[in-house]
Scaffold this motif. Structure first.
Motif, PDB file in Angstrom:
ATOM      1  N   TRP A  69       0.823  -1.206   0.000  1.00  0.00           N
ATOM      2  CA  TRP A  69       0.000   0.000   0.000  1.00  0.00           C
ATOM      3  C   TRP A  69       0.862   1.263   0.000  1.00  0.00           C
ATOM      4  N   VAL A  70       1.923   1.226   0.790  1.00  0.00           N
ATOM      5  CA  VAL A  70       2.856   2.362   0.802  1.00  0.00           C
ATOM      6  C   VAL A  70       3.431   2.568  -0.595  1.00  0.00           C
ATOM      7  N   GLY A  71       3.825   1.477  -1.224  1.00  0.00           N
ATOM      8  CA  GLY A  71       4.392   1.559  -2.560  1.00  0.00           C
ATOM      9  C   GLY A  71       3.392   2.038  -3.594  1.00  0.00           C
ATOM     10  N   TYR A  72       2.137   1.596  -3.476  1.00  0.00           N
ATOM     11  CA  TYR A  72       1.120   2.000  -4.460  1.00  0.00           C
ATOM     12  C   TYR A  72       0.919   3.505  -4.451  1.00  0.00           C
ATOM     13  N   PHE A  73       0.739   4.082  -3.268  1.00  0.00           N
ATOM     14  CA  PHE A  73       0.490   5.521  -3.203  1.00  0.00           C
ATOM     15  C   PHE A  73       1.747   6.323  -3.550  1.00  0.00           C
ATOM     16  N   SER A  74       2.925   5.777  -3.257  1.00  0.00           N
ATOM     17  CA  SER A  74       4.159   6.430  -3.678  1.00  0.00           C
ATOM     18  C   SER A  74       4.261   6.442  -5.202  1.00  0.00           C
ATOM     19  N   TYR A  75       3.917   5.322  -5.802  1.00  0.00           N
ATOM     20  CA  TYR A  75       3.923   5.222  -7.271  1.00  0.00           C
ATOM     21  C   TYR A  75       2.983   6.244  -7.891  1.00  0.00           C
ATOM     22  N   ARG A  76       1.775   6.406  -7.330  1.00  0.00           N
ATOM     23  CA  ARG A  76       0.816   7.353  -7.891  1.00  0.00           C
ATOM     24  C   ARG A  76       1.291   8.799  -7.723  1.00  0.00           C
ATOM     25  N   ARG A  77       1.961   9.085  -6.593  1.00  0.00           N
ATOM     26  CA  ARG A  77       2.490  10.437  -6.390  1.00  0.00           C
ATOM     27  C   ARG A  77       3.577  10.748  -7.415  1.00  0.00           C
ATOM     28  N   VAL A  78       4.503   9.805  -7.583  1.00  0.00           N
ATOM     29  CA  VAL A  78       5.597  10.022  -8.535  1.00  0.00           C
ATOM     30  C   VAL A  78       5.047  10.146  -9.954  1.00  0.00           C
ATOM     31  N   GLN A  79       3.999   9.416 -10.245  1.00  0.00           N
ATOM     32  CA  GLN A  79       3.370   9.504 -11.563  1.00  0.00           C
ATOM     33  C   GLN A  79       2.884  10.922 -11.844  1.00  0.00           C
ATOM     34  N   GLU A  80       2.214  11.527 -10.858  1.00  0.00           N
ATOM     35  CA  GLU A  80       1.708  12.889 -11.042  1.00  0.00           C
ATOM     36  C   GLU A  80       2.851  13.909 -11.099  1.00  0.00           C
ATOM     37  N   ILE A  81       3.847  13.718 -10.240  1.00  0.00           N
ATOM     38  CA  ILE A  81       4.968  14.659 -10.218  1.00  0.00           C
ATOM     39  C   ILE A  81       5.749  14.609 -11.529  1.00  0.00           C
ATOM     40  N   SER A  82       5.870  13.424 -12.106  1.00  0.00           N
ATOM     41  CA  SER A  82       6.585  13.312 -13.384  1.00  0.00           C
ATOM     42  C   SER A  82       5.827  14.037 -14.491  1.00  0.00           C
ATOM     43  N   CYS A  83       4.487  14.010 -14.434  1.00  0.00           N
ATOM     44  CA  CYS A  83       3.699  14.771 -15.415  1.00  0.00           C
ATOM     45  C   CYS A  83       3.876  16.274 -15.192  1.00  0.00           C
ATOM     46  N   ASP A  84       3.887  16.688 -13.927  1.00  0.00           N
ATOM     47  CA  ASP A  84       4.140  18.102 -13.628  1.00  0.00           C
ATOM     48  C   ASP A  84       5.464  18.547 -14.225  1.00  0.00           C
ATOM     49  N   SER A  85       6.472  17.720 -14.030  1.00  0.00           N
ATOM     50  CA  SER A  85       7.809  18.059 -14.519  1.00  0.00           C
ATOM     51  C   SER A  85       7.821  18.193 -16.033  1.00  0.00           C
ATOM     52  N   ALA A  86       7.096  17.303 -16.719  1.00  0.00           N
ATOM     53  CA  ALA A  86       7.043  17.355 -18.181  1.00  0.00           C
ATOM     54  C   ALA A  86       6.331  18.618 -18.655  1.00  0.00           C
ATOM     55  N   VAL A  87       5.265  18.994 -17.948  1.00  0.00           N
ATOM     56  CA  VAL A  87       4.500  20.187 -18.328  1.00  0.00           C
ATOM     57  C   VAL A  87       5.348  21.452 -18.166  1.00  0.00           C
ATOM     58  N   LEU A  88       6.088  21.540 -17.068  1.00  0.00           N
ATOM     59  CA  LEU A  88       6.815  22.772 -16.742  1.00  0.00           C
ATOM     60  C   LEU A  88       8.237  22.812 -17.295  1.00  0.00           C
ATOM     61  N   LYS A  89       8.575  21.831 -18.101  1.00  0.00           N
ATOM     62  CA  LYS A  89       9.945  21.725 -18.599  1.00  0.00           C
ATOM     63  C   LYS A  89      10.387  22.983 -19.344  1.00  0.00           C
ATOM     64  N   SER A  90       9.493  23.558 -20.122  1.00  0.00           N
ATOM     65  CA  SER A  90       9.857  24.740 -20.917  1.00  0.00           C
ATOM     66  C   SER A  90       9.033  25.969 -20.536  1.00  0.00           C
ATOM     67  N   LYS A  91       8.504  25.972 -19.311  1.00  0.00           N
ATOM     68  CA  LYS A  91       7.648  27.085 -18.875  1.00  0.00           C
ATOM     69  C   LYS A  91       8.456  28.113 -18.083  1.00  0.00           C
ATOM     70  N   THR A  92       7.928  29.332 -18.073  1.00  0.00           N
ATOM     71  CA  THR A  92       8.570  30.402 -17.308  1.00  0.00           C
ATOM     72  C   THR A  92       8.184  30.304 -15.836  1.00  0.00           C
ATOM     73  N   LYS A  93       8.826  31.127 -15.015  1.00  0.00           N
ATOM     74  CA  LYS A  93       8.536  31.130 -13.585  1.00  0.00           C
ATOM     75  C   LYS A  93       7.094  31.552 -13.317  1.00  0.00           C
ATOM     76  N   LEU A  94       6.609  32.546 -14.059  1.00  0.00           N
ATOM     77  CA  LEU A  94       5.229  32.997 -13.875  1.00  0.00           C
ATOM     78  C   LEU A  94       4.232  31.904 -14.242  1.00  0.00           C
ATOM     79  N   GLN A  95       4.533  31.182 -15.301  1.00  0.00           N
ATOM     80  CA  GLN A  95       3.660  30.070 -15.688  1.00  0.00           C
ATOM     81  C   GLN A  95       3.670  28.968 -14.640  1.00  0.00           C
TER      82      GLN A  95
END
Length: 411
Positions: free
Chosen positions: A208-234
């Motif tokens: 269970w610990v691993g499942y929720f950790s996996y889901r968190r990392v999944q969302e954070i990796s998408c965040d990182s992809a979205v903001l890869k070329s964004k400005t600070k204001l964005q």
């Protein structure tokens, strides 16, 4: 009875996987909690692939080498007072199966998910600030408070009905980029596999610990992809959009993508604030560590596979047959010779009666017991082993004859 034995073998296999699963999850959760900014969200998410890899390495099929034995092993079966036995009551498979059904239900068929699915109505994507992939269809729903992808094989992008009044155009564009990244990466399918995995091993708290950790990392990796070329204001605007989503979201066990509960959302926002570049040295160290872990699992798996010695094969788990009630009441004694195979995993299969004396009295109980025996794992298993089970009323009973001397085992 065959179904009961199959359940027993499955539970045995599930328990055998626990050591390596726990080792991998501890490493991955440590990476998420302590090293995620240094490793980078993308690598941290990809590293979760070592969990199925570890499972595969720990269950690689081993070549089966037929080993025939001309010797017979003998065991004495006597009348014993009744004992409490979980194997006999078969409670463990029942409890495990109930847990599997509950998790599968909440993961795929929970009431909330059914409500969302029934409240969808198609919407046009013309007014959106970004073009959607050709196969991704847009829907609106009054039952959702934040965007999500619903469905496994053909996900649907679902937006709240009032999304235009909730998000600015800049926020909406980045949120849609987030969901599109989920769609292209087939995260809903991965989440379905994760829920099935969770349902099989639900009895282990680390799962269970691993499942929720996996889901968190999944969302954070998408965040990182979205903001890869964004400005600070964005990035600031994106953080505000996450806060809006967090106001009305809660933790759910589900296959669809969602923005997570408030604590997860705050962790994601904190990750946005840090905005650290991955450190190559940390990444190389993590990759080397996971490679070493997988190599260790592979070596350990091969190390467990020692060949059986033909002259001595002893079970590590031996279930003694029940003495038939009618035979005990009549004072009947006898013997049964059985032939069987051992799989590389140490399980007994292909059990059959060679001969019995008297015929038909002890056969059934002898077969039931032998099918539950377990041996050490081996490289090739063993074929056509012989065992004689002597059913005696007491220690003072006359020793049963060796039935093997009077029979010829057909190949």
């Amino acid at each position: 009875m065959s179904d009961m034995l199959a359940d027993s073998h499955l539970l045995t296999w599930l328990i055998e996987q626990q050591l390596y699963i726990c080792m991998v999850i501890i490493v991955l959760v440590f990476f998420e909690k302590k090293l995620l900014p240094s490793l980078g969200a993308k690598l941290s998410y990809c590293l979760w692939l070592i969990l199925p890899a570890a499972m595969i390495l720990n269950n690689l099929p081993l070549g089966f080498v037929a080993i025939e034995s001309n010797e017979i092993t003998r065991y004495l079966v006597s009348i014993k007072p009744p004992e409490f036995s979980l194997v006999e009551l078969n409670y463990l498979p029942l409890v495990w199966g109930l847990g599997v059904l509950i998790i599968i239900f909440f993961g795929f068929f929970a009431k909330q998910q059914q409500q969302i699915a029934s409240s969808l109505f198609p919407a046009s994507s013309k007014g959106l600030p970004i073009s959607l992939p050709e196969k991704l269809r847009l829907y609106h729903s009054d039952s959702v408070s934040s965007p999500l992808l619903l469905g496994v094989y053909t996900p649907k992008l679902v937006l709240p009905t009032n999304y235009q009044s909730v998000y600015s155009q800049t926020q909406l564009r980045m949120i849609l980029e987030h969901e599109i990244y989920h769609f292209k990466r087939k995260d809903n399918l991965c989440n379905s596999v994760a829920i099935i995995f969770l349902s099989l091993f639900w009895f282990n708290p680390l799962i269970w610990v691993g499942y929720f950790s996996y889901r968190r990392v999944q969302e954070i990796s998408c965040d990182s992809a979205v903001l890869k070329s964004k400005t600070k204001l964005q990035s600031i605007e994106y953080g505000k959009a996450l806060l809006i989503c967090a106001e009305q979201t809660s933790t759910k066990l589900c296959a669809y993508t969602h923005y997570g509960e408030k604590s997860t959302m705050l962790q994601r926002i904190n990750n946005l604030k840090q905005n650290k570049s991955p450190k190559p040295l940390a990444q190389l160290t993590a990759i080397a560590l996971t490679a070493s872990l997988l190599s260790g699992i592979a070596v350990a798996h091969q190390g467990e596979s020692h060949g059986f010695k033909q002259e001595r094969v002893s079970p590590i788990v031996r279930i003694e047959p029940k003495y038939p009630v009618h035979a005990a009441e009549e004072g009947t004694e006898g013997s049964v010779v059985l032939v069987y195979d051992i799989t590389p995993g140490g399980l007994v299969e292909n059990v059959s009666i060679v001969t019995a004396q008297p015929q038909g009295i002890f056969d059934r109980q002898a077969k039931i017991a032998l099918r539950q025996w377990k041996y050490d794992k081996s490289e090739g298993g063993a074929k056509r082993l012989l065992v004689q089970l002597d059913f005696a009323m007491g220690k003072d009973s006359e020793k049963a004859p060796d039935l093997l001397e009077r029979i010829k085992v057909t190949q």
